[in-house]
Write a protein that holds these residues in place. Sequence first.
Motif, mmCIF file in Angstrom:
data_model
loop_
_atom_site.group_PDB
_atom_site.id
_atom_site.type_symbol
_atom_site.label_atom_id
_atom_site.label_comp_id
_atom_site.label_asym_id
_atom_site.label_seq_id
_atom_site.Cartn_x
_atom_site.Cartn_y
_atom_site.Cartn_z
ATOM 1 N N ARG A 15 36.333 40.309 41.732
ATOM 2 C CA ARG A 15 37.523 39.149 41.803
ATOM 3 C C ARG A 15 38.761 40.174 42.229
ATOM 4 N N TYR A 16 39.885 39.840 42.716
ATOM 5 C CA TYR A 16 40.711 40.367 43.468
ATOM 6 C C TYR A 16 41.663 39.029 43.534
ATOM 7 N N GLN A 17 42.915 39.311 44.098
ATOM 8 C CA GLN A 17 43.683 38.217 44.012
ATOM 9 C C GLN A 17 43.817 37.599 45.393
ATOM 10 N N ASP A 20 45.633 39.708 48.483
ATOM 11 C CA ASP A 20 45.947 41.900 48.286
ATOM 12 C C ASP A 20 44.379 41.929 48.871
ATOM 13 N N GLY A 23 43.595 44.621 46.999
ATOM 14 C CA GLY A 23 42.497 44.537 46.530
ATOM 15 C C GLY A 23 41.450 44.343 46.837
ATOM 16 N N HIS A 24 41.192 43.702 47.820
ATOM 17 C CA HIS A 24 39.547 43.052 48.568
ATOM 18 C C HIS A 24 39.278 44.279 49.216
ATOM 19 N N ALA A 27 37.881 45.799 45.575
ATOM 20 C CA ALA A 27 36.656 45.141 45.364
ATOM 21 C C ALA A 27 36.061 45.885 45.998
ATOM 22 N N SER A 30 34.708 49.577 44.583
ATOM 23 C CA SER A 30 34.345 48.687 42.808
ATOM 24 C C SER A 30 32.643 48.507 43.357
ATOM 25 N N SER A 141 40.157 51.819 41.082
ATOM 26 C CA SER A 141 39.719 50.156 41.089
ATOM 27 C C SER A 141 39.817 49.092 40.054
ATOM 28 N N TYR A 144 43.176 48.896 38.886
ATOM 29 C CA TYR A 144 44.350 47.737 39.412
ATOM 30 C C TYR A 144 43.947 46.664 39.413
ATOM 31 N N LEU A 145 42.466 46.594 39.462
ATOM 32 C CA LEU A 145 41.904 44.718 39.922
ATOM 33 C C LEU A 145 42.055 44.062 38.075
#
Length: 222
Positions: A15-17, A20, A23-24, A27, A30, A141, A144-145
Motif C-alpha cells: 500500500r501507498y498513499q 504519491d 510511493g507508487h 511500492a 518493494s 522503500s 518510506y511506505l
Amino acid sequence: MSNTPLKAVTLTLVRYQKGDQIGHCLAWVSLIPVFISLGGFLTHFIFRRELHGMFFALGLLISQFINGIIKTFVKQARPETCALLDMCDSLGWPSSHSQYMFFFAVYFTLLTLDGIGLSEIKNNWAVNFFPWSLAVLTMFSRVYLGYHTVAQVFAGAVLGFFLGAGWYWVVTNVISEYFPMIEESMFGRMFYVKDSSHIKNVLKFEYENARAARKNMDAKAD
C-alpha cells in the motif's frame, strides 16, 4: 456473511498513499524480492538448472526462515503507520525484504568476483552496482511506505549481508565438492541438473556446442 475480520495475502500487497507518485514507484520496488523469487529463480530452474543457482535460491529460503525465527523471539512491532497498512498483526524486526535483498546482493557479488556466471564479465563494478542499488532502494522503500523503522531495515540488511556471505562460503567450500555426485545422481539425471562453474564463458560454450551439433546433424543428413 460472517463478521470474522478479513485477512489479505500480503505477498504482492503493498500500500501507498493515493497520489504519491514516489510511493507508487517504491511500492513496485518493494516487490522486487517476489520478482526475483518467482521470475528469476523459477525461470532459472526451468531453463538453466545450474546447481549454483539452485543453492543460491535455497540459501535465500533458509535466510527467510531464520528471519521468521528471529522475529518470533524478538517480537518487535512495526511502526505506528502499520494501522494504515493493516499490518499491525505482523512483526517488524528485522525486515525480511531488506534481509532478502542484501543476501541476494552479497551472494551475487561474490559469484561475479569468482567469475561464476553465464559469461566472462570484464566490468564487475558495473554489474554489481545493479543488485546493490536495488537492495538500497528496497530498504528505503520499506521505511518510506511505513512498513518498517530505520532500525528494522538496517538490522535486516546486516543480517542478510552476513548470511549471504556465510552461505556462499558453505556452498563454494563444502557443498560444491558434492556437485559431481549430485549431477550423477538419479535426481540430477532426471532433471538434467548441472554445474557449469568450471566453464569461464557458459554462453560461448553453449553457443559453440549448439552450432557444432547442428553442423554434425547437417553432415549426417547429407
